[in-house]
Design an enzyme around this catalytic site. Structure first.
Site, PDB file in Angstrom:
ATOM      1  NE  ARG A  69       8.282  15.100   1.835  1.00 53.24           N
ATOM      2  CZ  ARG A  69       9.240  15.334   0.950  1.00 53.24           C
ATOM      3  NH1 ARG A  69      10.440  15.686   1.356  1.00 53.24           N
ATOM      4  NH2 ARG A  69       9.006  15.243  -0.345  1.00 53.24           N
ATOM      5  NE  ARG A 109      15.797  12.974  -6.331  1.00 58.44           N
ATOM      6  CZ  ARG A 109      14.739  13.503  -5.756  1.00 58.44           C
ATOM      7  NH1 ARG A 109      13.814  12.741  -5.213  1.00 58.44           N
ATOM      8  NH2 ARG A 109      14.572  14.809  -5.716  1.00 58.44           N
ATOM      9  CG  PHE A 147       9.306  35.122  -9.072  1.00 59.10           C
ATOM     10  CD1 PHE A 147       9.811  33.949  -8.529  1.00 59.10           C
ATOM     11  CD2 PHE A 147       8.465  35.895  -8.289  1.00 59.10           C
ATOM     12  CE1 PHE A 147       9.498  33.556  -7.237  1.00 59.10           C
ATOM     13  CE2 PHE A 147       8.143  35.511  -6.995  1.00 59.10           C
ATOM     14  CZ  PHE A 147       8.659  34.339  -6.465  1.00 59.10           C
TER      15      PHE A 147
END
Ligand code: ADP
Length: 454
Positions: free
Chosen positions: A342, A296, A207
């Site tokens: 966004r 994608r 981590f």
């Protein structure tokens, strides 16, 4: 390949990306067929498409995720290719396979590539083989014996993160700081993964405490030619959801970036990768660690379009239809700097979605300002789908110029009738840490906590 028309593309998506794909089809002189739910009957994509077909009710599971209905729409419309956009069926290997079996072109990589990349352990293994640096941790199935598991975690070094091999969307992860919690974390994550992703396999990796999220855009044709198109920094995230992205990633040594970019292109060649793709990395103390690959087009592809001067969606379609990429790596440049915000319909405090009718809508403009949106005055933001209503993208000759442009554009943009995160973006665009560049993936959450405390 069937005798189907390769001049017709079925767009299996909605919102801004359906429009984005539609525009690319128009530019290429291709016919477009848009599938839509009952809730999206009046959408801009439906209005502008050559043909629109309703595939089911508002709930995505009954429409945009309904594979049989989407395939049937392709069949009745005579489409020769299917563009899945992002989200929905875009990384569903089974759907891609069904498209292939129907004799249609799936605008994306081969279904078997999607399957490998959808399994994060298999993806990591493929990357290691191609010389792409990965987060420390084994890229094989974990042992069953508790002792062996403890040894493995010790060897990686705490804290470690338990991740679901089939995970996605920021779910199926658990951080372990102490050996005493390891076994329980493994069994809880395994159980969650079984329920959420139908695949109980989990893996362990180091981590990283303060990484940045940096990604490399790639484009590959069906003839073994692969390019990398620059970097993006998407470190500003809330609950693993990206909020504001930029290209290129600031403050990264150009030689190191070129080295990593070339490894990514090489991995594409080795895998026989086709189409657009993104290699996601965590970057800490100047070192890159691969975490996953998206097979994608991504929401944030626009910032790369602005800096590379390429229409990525057009290229994605062109290579899927078999065209050769004549561009050389030496032709790919990074010009200036780009940011993307966004803009979401959400409550500024709770971040809960804020559906409803948009009553006021005023967009910014001027040189270097681009808006990708399906919304406008009178548009009803549906509670059924993602809350993103627009992407505000700016470009400037330098990062500093792009930032000023972003600040001005955000001030100009006005949306009323629903709640939005515009105020958060305005704050971020003037935030000292962000303006300096290179913040880590926890920066935004820290900022929000401080904001809530004051
Ligand atoms: P998903 O497919 O769900 O998006 P990722 O593997 O891309 O999953 O991880 C999502 C996010 O979780 C990353 O952007 C990062 O914030 C965090 N994360 C994942 N792996 C690690 C890691 N090894 N160390 C620190 N943070 C991580």
């Amino acid at each position: 390949m069937s005798a189907r028309a390769l001049d017709t593309v079925l767009i299996a998506n909605r919102g801004e990306i359906a429009l984005r794909i539609l525009r690319a089809c128009r530019m290429l002189g291709l016919r477009s067929v848009v599938v839509h739910s009952e809730a999206d009957r009046d959408s801009a994509a439906v209005r502008h498409a050559d043909q629109a077909l309703c595939v089911g009710p508002a709930a995505a599971t009954a429409s945009y995720l309904n594979q049989a209905a989407v395939l049937f729409a392709a069949e009745v419309s005579g489409a020769g290719a299917v563009h899945p956009g992002y989200g929905f069926l875009s990384e569903n290997a089974e759907f891609a396979e069904r498209v292939e079996r129907a004799g249609l072109v799936f605008i994306g990589p081969r279904s078997e590539t999607i399957r490998v990349m959808g399994d994060k352990v298999a993806a990591k293994r493929a990357m290691r083989e191609a010389g792409v640096p990965c987060v420390p941790g084994p890229d094989e199935t974990l042992p069953d014996e508790p002792e062996a598991l403890h040894e493995l975690a010790e060897a990686i070094g705490y804290p470690v993160i338990v991740k679901a091999a089939g995970g996605g969307g920021g779910r199926g992860m658990r951080i372990v700081y102490d050996a005493a919690d390891l076994l329980e974390a493994l069994s809880i994550t395994r159980e969650e993964a079984r329920r959420a992703f139908g695949n109980p396999e989990v893996y362990l990796e180091k981590f990283l405490l303060h990484p940045r999220h940096i990604e490399i855009q790639v484009l590959a044709d069906h003839h073994g030619h692969a390019l990398w198109l620059g970097s993006r920094d998407c470190s500003l995230q809330r609950r693993h959801q990206k909020v504001l992205e930029e290209a290129p990633a600031p403050g990264i040594d150009a030689g190191l970036l070129a080295h990593i970019g070339e490894r990514c292109a090489q991995a594409c060649r080795m895998m026989g990768y086709r189409g657009l793709g993104t290699f996601e990395f965590l970057v800490e103390d100047g070192a890159f660690y691969f975490i996953e690959m998206n097979t994608r087009v991504q929401v944030e592809h626009c910032v790369t379009e602005m800096t590379a001067g390429l229409d990525l969606v057009q290229w994605q379609i062109r290579v899927a239809l078999g065209e050769r990429l004549h561009l050389l790596q030496s032709d790919v440049a990074c010009r200036g700097h780009s940011f993307e915000c966004r803009i979401n319909a959400e409550n500024p405090q709770s971040f809960a979605p804020s559906p409803g009718r948009i009553t006021g809508w005023s967009l910014p403009g001027g040189p270097g300002v681009r808006i990708d949106t399906h919304a406008g005055a009178g548009f009803d933001v549906s509670p059924y789908y993602d809350s993103m209503i627009a992407k505000l993208i700016v470009h400037g000759g330098t990062r500093a110029e792009a930032l000023v442009r972003l600040q001005i554009a955000l001030d100009e943009m006005q949306v009323s009738g629903i709640e939005t995160n515009l105020a958060l973006h305005r704050k971020l665009a003037r935030d000292a840490g962000f303006v300096a560049g290179g913040v880590d993936i926890h920066y935004l959450e820290r900022l929000l906590q401080q904001g809530a405390a004051t």
